[in-house]
Design a protein around this motif. Structure first.
Motif, PDB file in Angstrom:
ATOM      1  N   MET A 145       0.233  14.064   6.429  1.00 30.19           N
ATOM      2  CA  MET A 145       1.156  13.255   6.598  1.00 30.19           C
ATOM      3  C   MET A 145       1.382  12.418   8.159  1.00 30.19           C
ATOM      4  SD  MET A 145       0.769  11.256   2.957  1.00 30.19           S
ATOM      5  CE  MET A 145       2.264  10.398   3.404  1.00 30.19           C
ATOM      6  N   ASN A 146       2.458  13.256   8.723  1.00 31.19           N
ATOM      7  CA  ASN A 146       2.457  13.611   9.785  1.00 31.19           C
ATOM      8  C   ASN A 146       1.504  12.407  10.526  1.00 31.19           C
ATOM      9  OD1 ASN A 146       4.603  13.644   9.996  1.00 31.19           O
ATOM     10  ND2 ASN A 146       5.363  15.697  10.780  1.00 31.19           N
TER      11      ASN A 146
ATOM     12  N   PHE B 147       4.923   5.427   2.574  1.00 30.83           N
ATOM     13  CA  PHE B 147       4.156   7.018   3.181  1.00 30.83           C
ATOM     14  C   PHE B 147       5.237   7.546   2.320  1.00 30.83           C
ATOM     15  CE2 PHE B 147       1.891   4.610   6.209  1.00 30.83           C
ATOM     16  CZ  PHE B 147       0.414   5.298   6.244  1.00 30.83           C
ATOM     17  N   VAL B 148       5.362   8.499   1.454  1.00 33.04           N
ATOM     18  CA  VAL B 148       5.518   9.312   0.551  1.00 33.04           C
ATOM     19  C   VAL B 148       4.871  10.811   0.731  1.00 33.04           C
ATOM     20  CG1 VAL B 148       6.171  10.086  -1.792  1.00 33.04           C
ATOM     21  CG2 VAL B 148       5.666   7.714  -0.933  1.00 33.04           C
ATOM     22  N   ASP B 149       6.390  11.707   1.427  1.00 31.15           N
ATOM     23  CA  ASP B 149       6.019  13.297   1.528  1.00 31.15           C
ATOM     24  C   ASP B 149       7.131  13.625   0.471  1.00 31.15           C
ATOM     25  OD1 ASP B 149       5.064  15.359   2.082  1.00 31.15           O
ATOM     26  OD2 ASP B 149       6.157  15.276   4.020  1.00 31.15           O
TER      27      ASP B 149
ATOM     28  N   SER C  79      13.527  18.282  -0.268  1.00 30.64           N
ATOM     29  CA  SER C  79      13.247  17.207  -1.235  1.00 30.64           C
ATOM     30  C   SER C  79      12.273  15.852  -0.626  1.00 30.64           C
ATOM     31  CB  SER C  79      14.285  16.670  -0.129  1.00 30.64           C
ATOM     32  OG  SER C  79      14.015  16.333   1.183  1.00 30.64           O
ATOM     33  N   HIS C  80      12.133  14.585  -1.307  1.00 29.09           N
ATOM     34  CA  HIS C  80      10.636  13.847  -1.118  1.00 29.09           C
ATOM     35  C   HIS C  80      11.438  12.792  -0.123  1.00 29.09           C
ATOM     36  CE1 HIS C  80       9.532  15.677  -5.018  1.00 29.09           C
ATOM     37  NE2 HIS C  80      10.662  14.982  -5.961  1.00 29.09           N
ATOM     38  N   LEU C  81      10.372  12.337   0.597  1.00 25.48           N
ATOM     39  CA  LEU C  81      11.163  11.575   2.058  1.00 25.48           C
ATOM     40  C   LEU C  81       9.630  10.498   1.653  1.00 25.48           C
ATOM     41  CD1 LEU C  81      11.861  11.592   4.908  1.00 25.48           C
ATOM     42  CD2 LEU C  81       9.535  12.244   5.192  1.00 25.48           C
ATOM     43  N   ILE C  82      10.515   9.348   1.479  1.00 27.04           N
ATOM     44  CA  ILE C  82       9.823   7.819   1.753  1.00 27.04           C
ATOM     45  C   ILE C  82      10.079   7.466   2.973  1.00 27.04           C
ATOM     46  CG2 ILE C  82      10.195   6.039   0.749  1.00 27.04           C
ATOM     47  CD1 ILE C  82      10.797   6.999  -1.863  1.00 27.04           C
ATOM     48  N   LEU C  83       9.088   6.781   3.358  1.00 24.89           N
ATOM     49  CA  LEU C  83       8.891   5.996   5.209  1.00 24.89           C
ATOM     50  C   LEU C  83       8.128   4.591   4.149  1.00 24.89           C
ATOM     51  CD1 LEU C  83       7.551   8.058   7.150  1.00 24.89           C
ATOM     52  CD2 LEU C  83      10.422   7.335   7.487  1.00 24.89           C
ATOM     53  N   LYS C  84       9.075   3.574   4.033  1.00 24.58           N
ATOM     54  CA  LYS C  84       9.016   2.150   4.035  1.00 24.58           C
ATOM     55  C   LYS C  84       9.096   0.665   5.330  1.00 24.58           C
ATOM     56  CE  LYS C  84      10.911  -2.153   2.066  1.00 24.58           C
ATOM     57  NZ  LYS C  84      11.919  -3.190   1.925  1.00 24.58           N
TER      58      LYS C  84
ATOM     59  N   MET D 150       1.097  -1.560  -0.020  1.00 29.93           N
ATOM     60  CA  MET D 150       0.090  -0.616  -0.261  1.00 29.93           C
ATOM     61  C   MET D 150       0.999   1.078  -0.146  1.00 29.93           C
ATOM     62  SD  MET D 150      -2.580   1.381   3.423  1.00 29.93           S
ATOM     63  CE  MET D 150      -1.395   2.105   3.767  1.00 29.93           C
ATOM     64  N   CYS D 151       0.288   2.286  -0.576  1.00 33.58           N
ATOM     65  CA  CYS D 151       1.319   3.624  -0.528  1.00 33.58           C
ATOM     66  C   CYS D 151       0.549   4.583  -0.819  1.00 33.58           C
ATOM     67  CB  CYS D 151       2.239   3.725  -2.097  1.00 33.58           C
ATOM     68  SG  CYS D 151       3.481   5.009  -2.192  1.00 33.58           S
ATOM     69  N   VAL D 152       0.265   5.410   0.596  1.00 33.36           N
ATOM     70  CA  VAL D 152      -0.115   6.398   0.335  1.00 33.36           C
ATOM     71  C   VAL D 152       0.711   8.460  -0.592  1.00 33.36           C
ATOM     72  CG1 VAL D 152      -1.147   8.474   2.111  1.00 33.36           C
ATOM     73  CG2 VAL D 152      -1.217   5.795   2.348  1.00 33.36           C
ATOM     74  N   MET D 153       0.385   9.266  -0.818  1.00 33.12           N
ATOM     75  CA  MET D 153       1.511  10.254  -1.311  1.00 33.12           C
ATOM     76  C   MET D 153       0.746  11.412  -0.957  1.00 33.12           C
ATOM     77  SD  MET D 153       2.496   8.956  -5.613  1.00 33.12           S
ATOM     78  CE  MET D 153       3.484   7.148  -5.186  1.00 33.12           C
TER      79      MET D 153
END
Length: 371
Positions: free
Chosen positions: A166-167, A322-324, A287-292, A150-153
């Motif tokens: 996103m936080n 989650f991609v911020d 910057s783009h932030l990706i939390l896996k 699952m991915c949330v952007m």
């Protein structure tokens, strides 16, 4: 299978806009959430209902005609799967948008449900090599199923409140997962089963052409890069294998035993993530932030009280992202930028344009990959 949903959250006027006496020119039409808030049983799950009409976000443009006398107003409507007004808090958005998808994915990893058949391999990733599953999946031994991630952007202009939302979504998701894992592990310990569940996190920052693991503190042997803030960060390498998986060479996962572990992660991200003062606000993410997040199966060993030391075993696993994203900027907001900020803005806008086309392609039924 839950389809890709595009939702919109309206933010309130910020302090600068209020000081300039700006008008709120955005209104929302959200039948879905009003119906649910009123307690109607006709719609129990906003994400899964197929008979809901799309919500509309309205933009109102005021102007004066060429005779400099008559005023006029134009209304422009933009459809979304759901629109949330400023009075809807993050918990409601999580309940209707994120939690249903999270539960569907978790039932595959923590329980057993519809899963994607994948190829297997006996190659175990080394400690400095993580796998980001995008099309197919990679397992270590005889596991035959891996849930579709699952991915949330968060996508939008700088200053639109992406990081704030996103936080909240990340915090609520981690809390929800930990509650389910604790419940599962308590049951496992009662019946003496040999497999426990563990939540792990990898945090990536993408800035221009560089990718960092910002949770790691680089040592003398690591490849490091100074970001635009002058912070020394551990650089990692992305490599695609023969199965179409993106391997994160040099990335490290961290075990989240409780919600405080994740709060500490968020605090570190806030301190080291690349940010600058822009024409919109003083702390804009550049910057783009990706939390896996990964829910792993680990051996239920009585010899170790530290879950970080428990070995990973084969079986179903669950991943969610989650991609911020960094915010796009209008040209008028770049008037006071120096050459470095202008270069950053151009790189961000270019990458967001490519991503926009990818999202449009997926929304129209193209591609597979992460949904």
């Amino acid at each position: 299978m839950l389809k890709t949903r595009i939702i919109c959250r309206k933010r309130p006027l910020n302090i600068q806009e209020i000081e300039f006496n700006d008008f709120d020119v955005i209104s929302t039409s959200n039948k879905t959430i009003i119906t649910n808030a009123a307690g109607s049983n006709s719609t129990t799950n906003a994400s899964n209902s197929s008979d809901i009409h799309k919500d509309v976000l309205w933009m109102h443009k005021c102007g004066i005609r060429l005779n400099n006398i008559n005023l006029y107003i134009e209304h422009f409507g933009y459809e979304f799967d759901c629109v949330y007004d400023i009075h809807i808090d993050s918990e409601v958005i999580f309940k209707y948008e994120v939690q249903p998808r999270l539960d569907t994915m978790l039932e595959c990893g923590v329980g057993v449900t519809d899963a994607t058949t994948v190829s297997t391999t006996t190659d175990t990733p080394s400690s400095d090599e993580m796998t980001m599953n995008t099309n197919n999946a990679k397992t270590t031994t005889n596991a035959t199923t891996l849930c579709k991630p699952m991915c949330v952007m968060a996508f939008g202009a700088t200053g639109s409140g992406k990081t704030f939302t996103m936080n909240a979504m990340c915090l609520l998701s981690v809390q929800h997962c930990l509650q389910l894992i604790d419940k599962h592990n308590s049951t496992v310990n009662d019946i003496g089963t040999s497999v426990l569940k563990r939540l792990e996190c990898v945090c990536l920052e993408i800035s221009n052409d560089n990718v960092y693991d910002i949770l790691q503190t680089p040592d003398a042997t690591d490849t490091t890069v100074l970001d635009t803030n002058g912070t020394n960060k551990k650089s990692i390498v992305l490599r695609e294998d023969e199965n179409g998986n993106t391997n994160l060479i040099g990335a490290k996962s961290y075990v989240l035993n409780d919600i405080m572990d994740f709060r500490n992660v968020m605090d570190k991200i806030d301190k080291v993530r690349d940010s600058k003062a822009t024409g919109v606000h003083d702390h804009s993410s550049r910057s783009h932030l990706i939390l896996k997040f990964t829910i792993q199966n680990v051996a239920n060993s009585k010899a170790s009280d530290n879950s970080d030391e428990l070995p990973v075993v084969c079986g179903n696993s669950s991943e969610f992202y989650f991609v911020d994203l960094a915010g796009s900027e209008w040209a008028k907001d770049q008037q006071k930028h120096d050459k470095h900020l202008i270069k950053d803005a151009q790189s961000i806008n270019s990458s967001l344009m490519v991503l926009k086309h990818c999202i449009a392609h997926r929304t129209n039924g193209g591609g597979s990959g992460i949904s």
